[in-house]
Design a protein around this motif. Structure first.
Motif, PDB file in Angstrom:
ATOM      1  N   ASP A 115       0.829  -1.211   0.000  1.00  0.00           N
ATOM      2  CA  ASP A 115       0.000   0.000   0.000  1.00  0.00           C
ATOM      3  C   ASP A 115       0.859   1.255   0.000  1.00  0.00           C
ATOM      4  O   ASP A 115       0.536   2.245  -0.687  1.00  0.00           O
ATOM      5  N   ILE A 116       1.953   1.225   0.767  1.00  0.00           N
ATOM      6  CA  ILE A 116       2.852   2.383   0.788  1.00  0.00           C
ATOM      7  C   ILE A 116       3.447   2.614  -0.596  1.00  0.00           C
ATOM      8  O   ILE A 116       3.531   3.750  -1.085  1.00  0.00           O
ATOM      9  N   PHE A 117       3.854   1.532  -1.248  1.00  0.00           N
ATOM     10  CA  PHE A 117       4.428   1.657  -2.592  1.00  0.00           C
ATOM     11  C   PHE A 117       3.415   2.253  -3.562  1.00  0.00           C
ATOM     12  O   PHE A 117       3.742   3.128  -4.366  1.00  0.00           O
ATOM     13  N   ASN A 118       2.172   1.773  -3.502  1.00  0.00           N
ATOM     14  CA  ASN A 118       1.135   2.309  -4.388  1.00  0.00           C
ATOM     15  C   ASN A 118       0.878   3.787  -4.124  1.00  0.00           C
ATOM     16  O   ASN A 118       0.646   4.567  -5.056  1.00  0.00           O
ATOM     17  N   LEU A 119       0.906   4.177  -2.854  1.00  0.00           N
ATOM     18  CA  LEU A 119       0.714   5.588  -2.518  1.00  0.00           C
ATOM     19  C   LEU A 119       1.892   6.440  -3.004  1.00  0.00           C
ATOM     20  O   LEU A 119       1.709   7.592  -3.433  1.00  0.00           O
ATOM     21  N   VAL A 120       3.103   5.883  -2.933  1.00  0.00           N
ATOM     22  CA  VAL A 120       4.276   6.597  -3.464  1.00  0.00           C
ATOM     23  C   VAL A 120       4.131   6.786  -4.969  1.00  0.00           C
ATOM     24  O   VAL A 120       4.440   7.856  -5.514  1.00  0.00           O
ATOM     25  N   ILE A 121       3.640   5.747  -5.665  1.00  0.00           N
ATOM     26  CA  ILE A 121       3.392   5.868  -7.107  1.00  0.00           C
ATOM     27  C   ILE A 121       2.381   6.971  -7.379  1.00  0.00           C
ATOM     28  O   ILE A 121       2.545   7.788  -8.306  1.00  0.00           O
ATOM     29  N   SER A 122       1.312   7.034  -6.571  1.00  0.00           N
ATOM     30  CA  SER A 122       0.301   8.081  -6.749  1.00  0.00           C
ATOM     31  C   SER A 122       0.906   9.462  -6.564  1.00  0.00           C
ATOM     32  O   SER A 122       0.626  10.382  -7.347  1.00  0.00           O
ATOM     33  N   ALA A 123       1.758   9.625  -5.534  1.00  0.00           N
ATOM     34  CA  ALA A 123       2.412  10.925  -5.294  1.00  0.00           C
ATOM     35  C   ALA A 123       3.356  11.273  -6.438  1.00  0.00           C
ATOM     36  O   ALA A 123       3.423  12.431  -6.880  1.00  0.00           O
ATOM     37  N   THR A 124       4.077  10.269  -6.965  1.00  0.00           N
ATOM     38  CA  THR A 124       5.021  10.517  -8.068  1.00  0.00           C
ATOM     39  C   THR A 124       4.282  10.935  -9.333  1.00  0.00           C
ATOM     40  O   THR A 124       4.683  11.885 -10.020  1.00  0.00           O
ATOM     41  N   ILE A 125       3.178  10.226  -9.642  1.00  0.00           N
ATOM     42  CA  ILE A 125       2.397  10.583 -10.826  1.00  0.00           C
ATOM     43  C   ILE A 125       1.856  12.001 -10.709  1.00  0.00           C
ATOM     44  O   ILE A 125       1.863  12.772 -11.674  1.00  0.00           O
ATOM     45  N   ALA A 126       1.373  12.346  -9.503  1.00  0.00           N
ATOM     46  CA  ALA A 126       0.834  13.700  -9.297  1.00  0.00           C
ATOM     47  C   ALA A 126       1.904  14.757  -9.530  1.00  0.00           C
ATOM     48  O   ALA A 126       1.658  15.777 -10.187  1.00  0.00           O
ATOM     49  N   THR A 127       3.091  14.517  -8.990  1.00  0.00           N
ATOM     50  CA  THR A 127       4.175  15.491  -9.153  1.00  0.00           C
ATOM     51  C   THR A 127       4.594  15.610 -10.611  1.00  0.00           C
ATOM     52  O   THR A 127       4.767  16.723 -11.135  1.00  0.00           O
ATOM     53  N   LEU A 128       4.740  14.459 -11.292  1.00  0.00           N
ATOM     54  CA  LEU A 128       5.134  14.506 -12.695  1.00  0.00           C
ATOM     55  C   LEU A 128       4.062  15.172 -13.554  1.00  0.00           C
ATOM     56  O   LEU A 128       4.379  15.928 -14.482  1.00  0.00           O
TER      57      LEU A 128
END
Length: 351
Positions: A115-128
């Motif tokens: 779940d943490i990894f998926n949330l990190v992916i969500s944060a990365t996509i948002a930033t990009l």
């Protein structure tokens, strides 16, 4: 990117996220409304992290270079949500699938890390996504600014040509008034036709090539009035596409230069001009006898030719060839401009 398109993309992406529990829960047999609402906690968590980064952390911390706060806040929020999501989903599972838990401590840690990894992916996509939209808008503003700057410079160059051209023309008419008032009157009539072109047509980025040709013919006729019959002046225009557009008053400086440096009051002189145009290419070629001004004659100062070069660079970048020079015996000067890819220019103009 258009704001409406951006909103539609956001809505479509989150619809997929929120509808996914209906597909993957209960072995694909569907879910009840209560189950669906409880399972929405996962996409809601992703949405919270996404928009926290998209609307707040990226523009206020990451972009200005305050990366430490960006990573600290993300770390705290993502760890908290990752742990909370796992225990919430255990609670949901216990409600709908009662029985002893089947997960070990290692499985618990694996689920939390997932779940943490998926949330990190969500944060990365948002930033990009935020950075890419910011780059796109900045690039569009830069291109619009450059286009406006080019247009302003072209207008400035066109207005510089007008007084320069008028000054030389009025000097010619003034000289005529001293010995031939009839020719002076004819010159004023020709000048009035040319002024109409300058005042009304010269304000647009391009004009019909037939209008520009008519302007050049009037100018040649005006200059011919004060010259002796012995000067050989020939002008041949072959226009296959009358609807073809061209930058206004682009070639008149070359004609003006030919009359200024190609005519001698005592020696044989000639000016030969040829212009051809079709849908793909314009060729302008002018050849004249060469009688350069001496050092004391500073009329014009070469302003017209330098403006031609700059206007070609701005109006037809990478789409023209300009060759000019004096013959080996220094008795003839030739200047030739070839403008190509006119269809591409028209397409760019319409976009």
């Amino acid at each position: 990117m258009n704001k409406k398109i951006e909103i539609v993309l956001h809505i479509a992406a989150w619809l997929v996220m929120f509808l996914s529990p209906m597909i993957f829960m209960n072995q694909g047999h569907g879910v009840t409304p209560v189950q669906f609402l409880m399972m929405c906690s996962v996409p809601i968590a992703f949405m919270m992290v996404f928009y926290m980064n998209y609307l707040w952390l990226t523009p206020h911390y990451f972009v200005p270079g305050r990366h430490r706060y960006y990573f600290i806040i993300n770390f705290i929020v993502i760890i908290t949500l990752g742990i909370g999501l796992h225990y919430w989903m255990e609670y949901v599972h216990a409600i709908f699938y009662p029985g002893p838990p089947k997960t070990s401590s290692w499985n618990t840690l694996g689920f939390i890390l997932r779940d943490i990894f998926n949330l990190v992916i969500s944060a990365t996509i948002a930033t990009l996504a935020r950075l890419s939209f910011k780059w796109y808008r900045a690039d569009r503003i830069r291109r619009d600014s450059e286009a406006a700057q080019v247009e302003a410079e072209l207008k400035t160059l066109r207005w510089q040509i007008n007084p320069h051209f008028l000054l030389n023309t009025l000097n010619n008419i003034y000289a005529l008034t001293a010995f031939d008032t009839q020719k002076a009157q004819e010159s004023i009539q020709e000048l009035s036709k040319m002024l109409r072109h300058i005042l009304y047509d010269n304000q647009q980025p391009t004009v019909a090539i037939t209008d520009e040709v008519e302007f050049m013919k009037n100018y040649i006729q005006l200059m011919r009035i004060r010259l002796p019959e012995s000067v050989d002046i020939r002008a041949d225009f072959s226009i296959q596409n009358p609807q073809q557009e061209v930058a206004p008053m682009l070639f008149v400086s070359l004609i003006e230069n030919a009359f200024k440096h190609g005519v001698s009051p005592t020696l044989p002189s000639f000016i030969h001009l040829q212009m051809t145009a079709d849908s793909e290419q314009i060729t302008f070629n002018i050849t004249n006898s060469n009688y350069p001004k001496n050092e004391q004659d500073r009329s014009g100062h070469g302003v017209g030719l330098s403006q031609v070069q700059r206007r070609l660079d701005l109006s037809y970048p990478g789409q023209y060839v300009w060759e000019s020079g004096v013959s080996d015996d220094e008795k003839t000067f030739q200047s030739r401009i070839i403008i190509t890819k006119l269809q591409n220019i028209e397409l760019n103009k319409k976009k």
